[in-house]
Motif scaffolding. Sequence first.
Motif, PDB file in Angstrom:
ATOM      1  N   LEU A  84       0.827  -1.210   0.000  1.00  0.00           N
ATOM      2  CA  LEU A  84       0.000   0.000   0.000  1.00  0.00           C
ATOM      3  C   LEU A  84       0.860   1.257   0.000  1.00  0.00           C
ATOM      4  CD1 LEU A  84      -2.714  -1.217   2.522  1.00  0.00           C
ATOM      5  CD2 LEU A  84      -3.106  -0.653   0.119  1.00  0.00           C
ATOM      6  N   HIS A  85       1.879   1.273   0.828  1.00  0.00           N
ATOM      7  CA  HIS A  85       2.750   2.453   0.910  1.00  0.00           C
ATOM      8  C   HIS A  85       3.475   2.689  -0.405  1.00  0.00           C
ATOM      9  CE1 HIS A  85       6.323   4.807   1.960  1.00  0.00           C
ATOM     10  NE2 HIS A  85       5.571   5.341   2.914  1.00  0.00           N
ATOM     11  N   ASP A  86       4.098   1.641  -0.949  1.00  0.00           N
ATOM     12  CA  ASP A  86       4.847   1.796  -2.194  1.00  0.00           C
ATOM     13  C   ASP A  86       3.930   2.078  -3.379  1.00  0.00           C
ATOM     14  OD1 ASP A  86       7.025   1.284  -0.629  1.00  0.00           O
ATOM     15  OD2 ASP A  86       7.557  -0.632  -1.565  1.00  0.00           O
ATOM     16  N   GLY A  87       2.657   1.715  -3.251  1.00  0.00           N
ATOM     17  CA  GLY A  87       1.696   2.000  -4.305  1.00  0.00           C
ATOM     18  C   GLY A  87       1.181   3.428  -4.284  1.00  0.00           C
ATOM     19  N   GLY A  88       1.525   4.184  -3.217  1.00  0.00           N
ATOM     20  CA  GLY A  88       1.152   5.593  -3.178  1.00  0.00           C
ATOM     21  C   GLY A  88       0.161   5.982  -2.096  1.00  0.00           C
ATOM     22  N   CYS A  89      -0.120   5.100  -1.142  1.00  0.00           N
ATOM     23  CA  CYS A  89      -1.093   5.405  -0.094  1.00  0.00           C
ATOM     24  C   CYS A  89      -0.430   6.099   1.098  1.00  0.00           C
ATOM     25  CB  CYS A  89      -1.764   4.126   0.397  1.00  0.00           C
ATOM     26  SG  CYS A  89      -2.780   3.295  -0.834  1.00  0.00           S
ATOM     27  N   ARG A  90      -1.062   7.166   1.570  1.00  0.00           N
ATOM     28  CA  ARG A  90      -0.603   7.904   2.744  1.00  0.00           C
ATOM     29  C   ARG A  90      -1.812   8.382   3.536  1.00  0.00           C
ATOM     30  NH1 ARG A  90       3.123   6.268   0.245  1.00  0.00           N
ATOM     31  NH2 ARG A  90       5.157   7.227  -0.157  1.00  0.00           N
ATOM     32  N   PRO A  91      -1.953   8.003   4.789  1.00  0.00           N
ATOM     33  CA  PRO A  91      -1.183   7.013   5.520  1.00  0.00           C
ATOM     34  C   PRO A  91      -1.691   5.613   5.223  1.00  0.00           C
ATOM     35  CG  PRO A  91      -2.902   7.844   6.921  1.00  0.00           C
ATOM     36  CD  PRO A  91      -3.021   8.598   5.617  1.00  0.00           C
ATOM     37  N   VAL A  92      -1.076   4.609   5.842  1.00  0.00           N
ATOM     38  CA  VAL A  92      -1.578   3.237   5.789  1.00  0.00           C
ATOM     39  C   VAL A  92      -2.102   2.889   7.176  1.00  0.00           C
ATOM     40  CG1 VAL A  92      -1.004   0.811   5.430  1.00  0.00           C
ATOM     41  CG2 VAL A  92       0.026   2.565   3.964  1.00  0.00           C
ATOM     42  N   VAL A  93      -3.353   2.450   7.228  1.00  0.00           N
ATOM     43  CA  VAL A  93      -4.002   2.041   8.473  1.00  0.00           C
ATOM     44  C   VAL A  93      -4.157   0.528   8.469  1.00  0.00           C
ATOM     45  CG1 VAL A  93      -6.120   2.184   9.852  1.00  0.00           C
ATOM     46  CG2 VAL A  93      -5.231   4.234   8.709  1.00  0.00           C
ATOM     47  N   VAL A  94      -3.769  -0.118   9.568  1.00  0.00           N
ATOM     48  CA  VAL A  94      -3.900  -1.571   9.690  1.00  0.00           C
ATOM     49  C   VAL A  94      -4.878  -1.881  10.814  1.00  0.00           C
ATOM     50  CG1 VAL A  94      -2.709  -3.758  10.094  1.00  0.00           C
ATOM     51  CG2 VAL A  94      -1.521  -1.885   8.918  1.00  0.00           C
ATOM     52  N   VAL A  95      -5.890  -2.694  10.511  1.00  0.00           N
ATOM     53  CA  VAL A  95      -6.840  -3.120  11.537  1.00  0.00           C
ATOM     54  C   VAL A  95      -6.399  -4.482  12.069  1.00  0.00           C
ATOM     55  CG1 VAL A  95      -9.231  -3.644  12.105  1.00  0.00           C
ATOM     56  CG2 VAL A  95      -8.714  -1.864  10.419  1.00  0.00           C
ATOM     57  N   LEU A  96      -6.147  -4.543  13.384  1.00  0.00           N
ATOM     58  CA  LEU A  96      -5.718  -5.761  14.053  1.00  0.00           C
ATOM     59  C   LEU A  96      -6.809  -6.239  15.004  1.00  0.00           C
ATOM     60  CD1 LEU A  96      -2.090  -4.630  14.930  1.00  0.00           C
ATOM     61  CD2 LEU A  96      -2.767  -6.148  13.063  1.00  0.00           C
ATOM     62  N   GLY A  97      -6.707  -7.509  15.388  1.00  0.00           N
ATOM     63  CA  GLY A  97      -7.706  -8.038  16.304  1.00  0.00           C
ATOM     64  C   GLY A  97      -7.174  -9.216  17.087  1.00  0.00           C
ATOM     65  N   ALA A  98      -7.063 -10.380  16.444  1.00  0.00           N
ATOM     66  CA  ALA A  98      -6.623 -11.589  17.128  1.00  0.00           C
ATOM     67  C   ALA A  98      -5.183 -11.492  17.604  1.00  0.00           C
ATOM     68  CB  ALA A  98      -6.780 -12.795  16.197  1.00  0.00           C
ATOM     69  N   ALA A  99      -4.362 -10.740  16.894  1.00  0.00           N
ATOM     70  CA  ALA A  99      -2.958 -10.572  17.268  1.00  0.00           C
ATOM     71  C   ALA A  99      -2.647  -9.091  17.431  1.00  0.00           C
ATOM     72  CB  ALA A  99      -2.048 -11.184  16.201  1.00  0.00           C
ATOM     73  N   THR A 100      -1.820  -8.779  18.412  1.00  0.00           N
ATOM     74  CA  THR A 100      -1.325  -7.422  18.594  1.00  0.00           C
ATOM     75  C   THR A 100       0.090  -7.367  18.040  1.00  0.00           C
ATOM     76  OG1 THR A 100      -2.661  -7.114  20.577  1.00  0.00           O
ATOM     77  CG2 THR A 100      -0.812  -5.605  20.249  1.00  0.00           C
ATOM     78  N   VAL A 101       0.332  -6.483  17.085  1.00  0.00           N
ATOM     79  CA  VAL A 101       1.597  -6.467  16.361  1.00  0.00           C
ATOM     80  C   VAL A 101       2.132  -5.044  16.303  1.00  0.00           C
ATOM     81  CG1 VAL A 101       2.737  -7.260  14.260  1.00  0.00           C
ATOM     82  CG2 VAL A 101       0.506  -8.190  14.856  1.00  0.00           C
ATOM     83  N   ARG A 102       3.421  -4.899  16.468  1.00  0.00           N
ATOM     84  CA  ARG A 102       4.073  -3.614  16.235  1.00  0.00           C
ATOM     85  C   ARG A 102       4.436  -3.548  14.754  1.00  0.00           C
ATOM     86  NH1 ARG A 102       5.800  -0.856  20.793  1.00  0.00           N
ATOM     87  NH2 ARG A 102       7.279   0.307  19.531  1.00  0.00           N
ATOM     88  N   ILE A 103       4.017  -2.475  14.097  1.00  0.00           N
ATOM     89  CA  ILE A 103       4.211  -2.351  12.650  1.00  0.00           C
ATOM     90  C   ILE A 103       4.820  -0.994  12.352  1.00  0.00           C
ATOM     91  CG2 ILE A 103       3.103  -2.455  10.386  1.00  0.00           C
ATOM     92  CD1 ILE A 103       0.729  -3.857  11.830  1.00  0.00           C
ATOM     93  N   GLY A 104       5.914  -0.983  11.656  1.00  0.00           N
ATOM     94  CA  GLY A 104       6.520   0.272  11.255  1.00  0.00           C
ATOM     95  C   GLY A 104       5.838   0.856  10.035  1.00  0.00           C
TER      96      GLY A 104
END
Length: 203
Positions: free
Chosen positions: A47-67
């Motif tokens: 998504l980022h390299d395709g031109g999206c700003r910002p990128v939002v990630v919806v999490l649920g079952a797992a909690t993840v740190r994402i840069g």
Amino acid sequence: MSAAEIGGRAASAGLLLAAGSGSRLGTPKALVDFHGERLVDRGVRALHDGGCRPVVVVLGAATVRIGGAVTVHNPEWSSGMGSSLRAGLNAIPDVAEHVVIALVDQPFVGPRAVERLIEAARRGASVAVATYGGARRNPVLIAREHFEEVARLATGDAGARPFLRAHPELVVAVPCDDVADPADIDTPADLSALRARPGAPGF
């Protein structure tokens, strides 16, 4: 997040749905390693390299740190994709005119498919859907003017599909056969098969 924080007005944000538990896979898909990269990181990169700003990630079952992404926890993730889509749309900042929605379990949907949807929006499309062999799949781009109705129709495990079916006159098909592959990962066999492939065009 302010406009200054994301670098001014953003034409298109990215939304990665990654909340599921991966019940048939045996682990949350967001955490799965794919060629040395977690699926969630691969989706964010597309998504980022395709031109999206910002990128939002919806999490649920797992909690993840994402840069490089804004994370949103969906406490109702077990109710299906609809609740995750609603949570994600609510988190898209006002500066974004469109959102490109992608799924975490399609590792060969890369930036070039995202670029094509954004280009369709620049040409005037308010709804654009990637197609493969003429069939509608993911990712999907939706203009802000439709967010409220998309969210209202997204129930259970249905995401944007009810809205797309209700408004066929709005949908612009964007062929992506030559730049992406919508194959998804639901089972260990799917994961093994896709890991064995050399890659896909456009990633």
